[in-house]
Design a protein around this motif. Structure first.
Motif, PDB file in Angstrom:
ATOM      1  N   SER A   1      12.220   3.099  88.105  1.00  0.00           N
ATOM      2  CA  SER A   1      13.667   3.082  87.868  1.00  0.00           C
ATOM      3  C   SER A   1      14.320   1.871  88.538  1.00  0.00           C
ATOM      4  N   LYS A   2      13.779   1.449  89.714  1.00  0.00           N
ATOM      5  CA  LYS A   2      14.304   0.247  90.373  1.00  0.00           C
ATOM      6  C   LYS A   2      14.000  -0.995  89.536  1.00  0.00           C
ATOM      7  N   ASP A   3      12.761  -1.068  89.035  1.00  0.00           N
ATOM      8  CA  ASP A   3      12.387  -2.226  88.213  1.00  0.00           C
ATOM      9  C   ASP A   3      13.277  -2.332  86.984  1.00  0.00           C
ATOM     10  N   LEU A   4      13.629  -1.183  86.415  1.00  0.00           N
ATOM     11  CA  LEU A   4      14.449  -1.168  85.197  1.00  0.00           C
ATOM     12  C   LEU A   4      15.947  -1.236  85.502  1.00  0.00           C
TER      13      LEU A   4
ATOM     14  N   TYR B   1      17.604   1.319  86.287  1.00  0.00           N
ATOM     15  CA  TYR B   1      18.010   2.516  85.519  1.00  0.00           C
ATOM     16  C   TYR B   1      18.740   3.454  86.485  1.00  0.00           C
ATOM     17  N   LEU B   2      20.078   3.413  86.430  1.00  0.00           N
ATOM     18  CA  LEU B   2      20.891   4.099  87.431  1.00  0.00           C
ATOM     19  C   LEU B   2      20.637   5.615  87.442  1.00  0.00           C
ATOM     20  N   LYS B   3      20.591   6.243  86.278  1.00  0.00           N
ATOM     21  CA  LYS B   3      20.338   7.686  86.206  1.00  0.00           C
ATOM     22  C   LYS B   3      18.977   8.019  86.797  1.00  0.00           C
ATOM     23  N   GLY B   4      17.961   7.205  86.469  1.00  0.00           N
ATOM     24  CA  GLY B   4      16.623   7.449  87.002  1.00  0.00           C
ATOM     25  C   GLY B   4      16.567   7.308  88.510  1.00  0.00           C
ATOM     26  N   MET B   5      17.297   6.322  89.061  1.00  0.00           N
ATOM     27  CA  MET B   5      17.303   6.135  90.518  1.00  0.00           C
ATOM     28  C   MET B   5      17.935   7.336  91.214  1.00  0.00           C
ATOM     29  N   ALA B   6      18.977   7.898  90.621  1.00  0.00           N
ATOM     30  CA  ALA B   6      19.619   9.081  91.211  1.00  0.00           C
ATOM     31  C   ALA B   6      18.676  10.282  91.184  1.00  0.00           C
ATOM     32  N   ILE B   7      18.110  10.577  89.990  1.00  0.00           N
ATOM     33  CA  ILE B   7      17.251  11.759  89.842  1.00  0.00           C
ATOM     34  C   ILE B   7      15.998  11.645  90.687  1.00  0.00           C
ATOM     35  N   SER B   8      15.326  10.483  90.657  1.00  0.00           N
ATOM     36  CA  SER B   8      14.045  10.348  91.365  1.00  0.00           C
ATOM     37  C   SER B   8      14.213  10.470  92.870  1.00  0.00           C
ATOM     38  N   HIS B   9      15.258   9.871  93.436  1.00  0.00           N
ATOM     39  CA  HIS B   9      15.477   9.987  94.880  1.00  0.00           C
ATOM     40  C   HIS B   9      15.790  11.430  95.273  1.00  0.00           C
ATOM     41  N   ILE B  10      16.580  12.117  94.458  1.00  0.00           N
ATOM     42  CA  ILE B  10      16.924  13.512  94.755  1.00  0.00           C
ATOM     43  C   ILE B  10      15.681  14.401  94.673  1.00  0.00           C
ATOM     44  N   ASP B  11      14.806  14.151  93.684  1.00  0.00           N
ATOM     45  CA  ASP B  11      13.599  14.974  93.555  1.00  0.00           C
ATOM     46  C   ASP B  11      12.607  14.704  94.685  1.00  0.00           C
ATOM     47  N   VAL B  12      12.465  13.458  95.114  1.00  0.00           N
ATOM     48  CA  VAL B  12      11.592  13.155  96.261  1.00  0.00           C
ATOM     49  C   VAL B  12      12.145  13.803  97.527  1.00  0.00           C
TER      50      VAL B  12
ATOM     51  N   VAL C   1      10.289   7.491  83.508  1.00  0.00           N
ATOM     52  CA  VAL C   1      10.959   7.755  84.798  1.00  0.00           C
ATOM     53  C   VAL C   1      11.316   9.232  84.910  1.00  0.00           C
ATOM     54  N   LEU C   2      11.935   9.769  83.876  1.00  0.00           N
ATOM     55  CA  LEU C   2      12.368  11.165  83.909  1.00  0.00           C
ATOM     56  C   LEU C   2      11.179  12.125  83.958  1.00  0.00           C
ATOM     57  N   VAL C   3      10.073  11.778  83.265  1.00  0.00           N
ATOM     58  CA  VAL C   3       8.890  12.639  83.283  1.00  0.00           C
ATOM     59  C   VAL C   3       8.231  12.617  84.664  1.00  0.00           C
ATOM     60  N   PHE C   4       8.059  11.412  85.253  1.00  0.00           N
ATOM     61  CA  PHE C   4       7.490  11.311  86.605  1.00  0.00           C
ATOM     62  C   PHE C   4       8.316  12.140  87.597  1.00  0.00           C
TER      63      PHE C   4
ATOM     64  N   LYS D   1       1.996  10.569  78.069  1.00  0.00           N
ATOM     65  CA  LYS D   1       1.107   9.740  77.257  1.00  0.00           C
ATOM     66  C   LYS D   1       1.799   9.260  75.976  1.00  0.00           C
ATOM     67  N   LYS D   2       2.689  10.098  75.440  1.00  0.00           N
ATOM     68  CA  LYS D   2       3.356   9.746  74.190  1.00  0.00           C
ATOM     69  C   LYS D   2       4.626   8.917  74.407  1.00  0.00           C
ATOM     70  N   ALA D   3       5.077   8.813  75.674  1.00  0.00           N
ATOM     71  CA  ALA D   3       6.352   8.155  75.952  1.00  0.00           C
ATOM     72  C   ALA D   3       6.304   6.683  75.565  1.00  0.00           C
ATOM     73  N   ILE D   4       7.301   6.260  74.827  1.00  0.00           N
ATOM     74  CA  ILE D   4       7.400   4.856  74.392  1.00  0.00           C
ATOM     75  C   ILE D   4       8.303   4.082  75.345  1.00  0.00           C
ATOM     76  N   HIS D   5       9.417   4.679  75.717  1.00  0.00           N
ATOM     77  CA  HIS D   5      10.400   4.000  76.552  1.00  0.00           C
ATOM     78  C   HIS D   5      10.122   4.257  78.033  1.00  0.00           C
ATOM     79  N   ASP D   6      10.310   3.213  78.837  1.00  0.00           N
ATOM     80  CA  ASP D   6      10.087   3.358  80.284  1.00  0.00           C
ATOM     81  C   ASP D   6      11.082   4.315  80.918  1.00  0.00           C
ATOM     82  N   THR D   7      12.282   4.383  80.366  1.00  0.00           N
ATOM     83  CA  THR D   7      13.268   5.319  80.937  1.00  0.00           C
ATOM     84  C   THR D   7      12.798   6.759  80.780  1.00  0.00           C
ATOM     85  N   THR D   8      12.106   7.053  79.659  1.00  0.00           N
ATOM     86  CA  THR D   8      11.546   8.400  79.469  1.00  0.00           C
ATOM     87  C   THR D   8      10.471   8.676  80.503  1.00  0.00           C
TER      88      THR D   8
END
Length: 668
Positions: free
Chosen positions: A72-75, A77-88, A43-46, A34-41
């Motif tokens: 992460s795809k919309d942005l 954001y390479l780091k987010g794409m790596a982390i999110s795919h690995i977590d899924v 991504v990491l929280v989701f 809820k407090k996140a300002i940046h979309d990259t943040t």
């Protein structure tokens, strides 16, 4: 260890399933989102929310994971794409969807490769390590042990160099689980002991509980009950620090196994009931399957055959109906024993028939598994040598290049006038070096081809040995154990047909004796396949036992054992035992020897084995021409080659045969 008790591995995904404060962490992540300002943040929280919900709430885990992927795809954001795919991928693995897990791990690892190519920061490398390691775990779930060990061997050394102690500790525990599942309990014990020290240094209560419960399963299979109790006590000490931990049910299940092992059956049932209470609301939970099996074991020991049978049938008819061959063999044998205890002899006979069929299938499967394990160890050793050779070559080339540069700079400063000649000489040298390197590459290609041909020959000999072992096993089962069990079947049928008015004590006593004899013969077959004495007491005891068993009124087999078998790997001891076993069989069967002398001499890392007999012998030239076809010479050469040893035959007609085997333990 009892064949009846199944081994359920507790393979958890590395880095991602801590239970301590799970609810608090979810609340914290919701607030952070809820407090996140940046979309990259975001991504990491989701992505982390998908990881935290994994194994608990599949809907929320996937919802958060796919939100992280899309954002992460919309942005871009390479780091987010790596982390999110690995977590899924990790969520898919939680629910045993192996194909989708592998798919998302590969996608995430591809992004991680690009990420560290741009910036090899420590946290980026940790993302790559997690993805690659857990892809190996996914391969392990579907039985591809070679690929799993390959990826583990690729990642753990990198984590060690980075000083990531938690990754290394988790990796060692999971390797211990893998060795335990393969039946290599000695190696598993070493890995668990190492990771326990590491977890005690840097791990939290949840880590220690996870480790202890995995270690407990290994110790139960080793029948190491005192050590099992100490490990369970350590688990309880840490479990008390974790409110509402989902490990509670697993802990009481392992505690019930311990009490059953020491004969305190009422305490065992009480512990199993406590474990059952944690899982009964989910009738498809895999741990219930294990509990049914353990309930059956305890009730059988208490003489309550009806309850033992009921629980065994619940185990076999569990909703997934997935069982290994060893589980099925043990279950049919137990059911036959339980039906006999209830005087249901016809039903006992039917389960014995099913037991024979399942046992034959199991041995075929285990022989294939042994072949796979041998191939893994061979490839791993070869790969390590190649990597070491490449590293040495690279270091030498770098050193030589630095030396040449220094010489060139020095000569340019001192003798400027000869600069042109020096340059021409340097270019000429480089030309010669390229030619030499090209020649070296051609030589390496020829060596690789020769190695491949040698590997093909070894594989052919291994296949031939496997077929001979299967044929021998079929003959032993058909002519020996099959005949005895057929006799028991006829007696049971006759007893059922005659319908005796009085209790047929004499006939039953005879049938029980026949059944005991059958079990004795079965143990003999099993001991011949994998001698229990060797596993428990070592090579010397196993050889002494075997030589004694081969000594009869017409044949005398003597053993002289000098030195020790300590420090020798179990696989190497088994291979040495097989070599000596084959040579003794050759002496008695083919050479018709009345006396056989076996010598084992160890000095440091050097082992010399000599088998000498007074048989009919054979000319050395004839051995070379015929290849020892009847003596299994190719199989002997394969086993000695696996030990990286030397095999030497010396024989003369009517003068006996002497076979020498020289082994260097370091080489093996």
């Amino acid at each position: 260890m009892r064949i009846f008790i199944a081994v359920f591995s507790m393979l958890f995904i590395l880095f991602g399933r801590a239970q301590t404060g799970r609810e608090k962490r979810i609340d914290s992540l919701e607030k952070e989102l809820k407090k996140a300002i940046h979309d990259t943040t975001k991504v990491l929280v989701f992505s982390e929310m998908a990881r935290v919900y994994g194994g608990v709430d599949s809907l929320k885990a996937f919802q958060n994971g796919f939100k992280a992927i899309q954002l992460s795809k919309d942005l871009q954001y390479l780091k987010g794409m790596a982390i999110s795919h690995i977590d899924v991928a990790g969520v898919y693995l939680d629910y045993f969807d192996i194909e989708n897990a592998k798919k998302y791990y590969r996608i995430g690892n591809g992004f991680a490769d690009k990420l560290i190519a741009k910036d090899s920061a420590r946290d980026h490398v940790k993302i790559w390590l997690r993805g690659v390691y857990n892809l190996g775990v996914a391969y392990g779930f579907e039985g591809n042990v070679e690929k799993e060990i390959e990826l583990a061997s690729k990642t753990i050394p990198i984590a060690e160099r980075m000083g990531d102690k938690m990754f290394v500790a988790n990796g060692n525990t999971n390797l211990g689980i893998k060795y335990s599942n393969l039946g290599l309990y000695g190696k598993a014990y070493d890995m668990f002991t190492l990771s326990q020290r590491q977890f005690q240094e840097i791990g939290g209560p949840e880590d220690m509980v996870y480790h202890c419960l995995a270690f407990a399963t290994c110790l139960a299979n080793m029948d190491s009950l005192p050590r099992l109790k100490s490990v369970l006590d350590l688990a309880k000490k840490n479990l008390d620090k974790i409110p509402n931990s989902f490990y509670q049910g697993n802990y009481y299940g392992e505690l019930g196994l311990y009490y059953g092992g020491i004969g305190e059956y009422e305490k065992a049932l009480e512990a199993l009931d406590q474990s059952y209470a944690y899982f009964e609301s989910n009738p498809t939970h895999y741990y219930l399957k294990l509990l049914y099996q353990r309930y059956s074991d305890i009730h059988e020991k208490m003489g309550n055959y009806q309850k033992a049978k009921d629980y065994m049938l619940r185990y076999l008819n569990f909703y997934d109906r997935e069982h290994s061959n060893s589980d099925i063999v043990g279950s049919y044998y137990r059911l036959a024993k339980q039906e006999a205890g209830l005087s249901n002899y016809r039903k006992a006979y039917e389960y014995l028939q099913s037991y024979i069929v399942a046992f034959d299938s199991m041995r075929v499967g285990e022989l294939g598994k042994d072949m796979q394990q041998l191939e893994i160890e061979y490839k791993t050793a070869t790969k390590e040598k190649e990597i070491l050779a490449l590293k040495n070559e690279k270091n030498e080339a770098a050193l030589a290049l630095e030396k040449r540069k220094s010489q060139a700079y020095l000569m340019a400063i001192i003798i400027g006038a000869l600069g042109f000649l020096l340059t021409m000489g340097y270019l000429f040298y480089r030309s010669k070096l390229r030619k030499a390197q090209k020649k070296e590459r051609m030589r390496e290609a020829e060596v690789a081809l020769l190695k491949q041909e040698q590997q093909n020959q070894i594989f052919s000999a291994m296949i031939e040995g496997q077929e001979k072992e299967r044929k021998r096993l079929a003959i032993d089962l058909h002519d020996g154990l099959g005949g005895r069990l057929s006799g028991i079947s006829l007696n049971l049928s006759k007893l059922d047909k005659d319908e005796p008015k009085e209790y047929p004590k004499k006939q039953l006593r005879k049938m029980m004796k026949d059944l005991d004899d059958s079990l004795t013969e079965l143990r003999g077959i099993a001991r011949n396949l994998m001698p229990e004495t060797l596993v428990k007491f070592g090579l010397q005891a196993a050889l002494k036992d075997y030589c004694s068993s081969m000594t009869g009124k017409d044949t005398k087999v003597m053993l002289q054992f000098y030195g020790s078998d300590k420090g020798i790997d179990l696989n190497q001891q088994v291979t040495m035992y097989r070599v000596i076993q084959e040579l003794i069989n050759n002496a008695i069967k083919h050479a018709k020897a009345s006396e056989v002398l076996v010598q084992y001499i160890r000095e440091g890392n050097q082992i010399d084995i000599t088998v000498e007999d007074n048989g009919i012998g054979m000319a050395d030239q004839k051995i070379k021409e015929e290849g020892g076809k009847g003596m299994g010479l190719s199989n002997l050469q394969t086993r000695v080659a696996y030990l990286k040893g030397d095999l030497d035959f010396h024989s003369e007609e009517n003068e006996g045969t002497t076979v020498n085997v020289h082994i260097n333990i370091d080489a093996a």
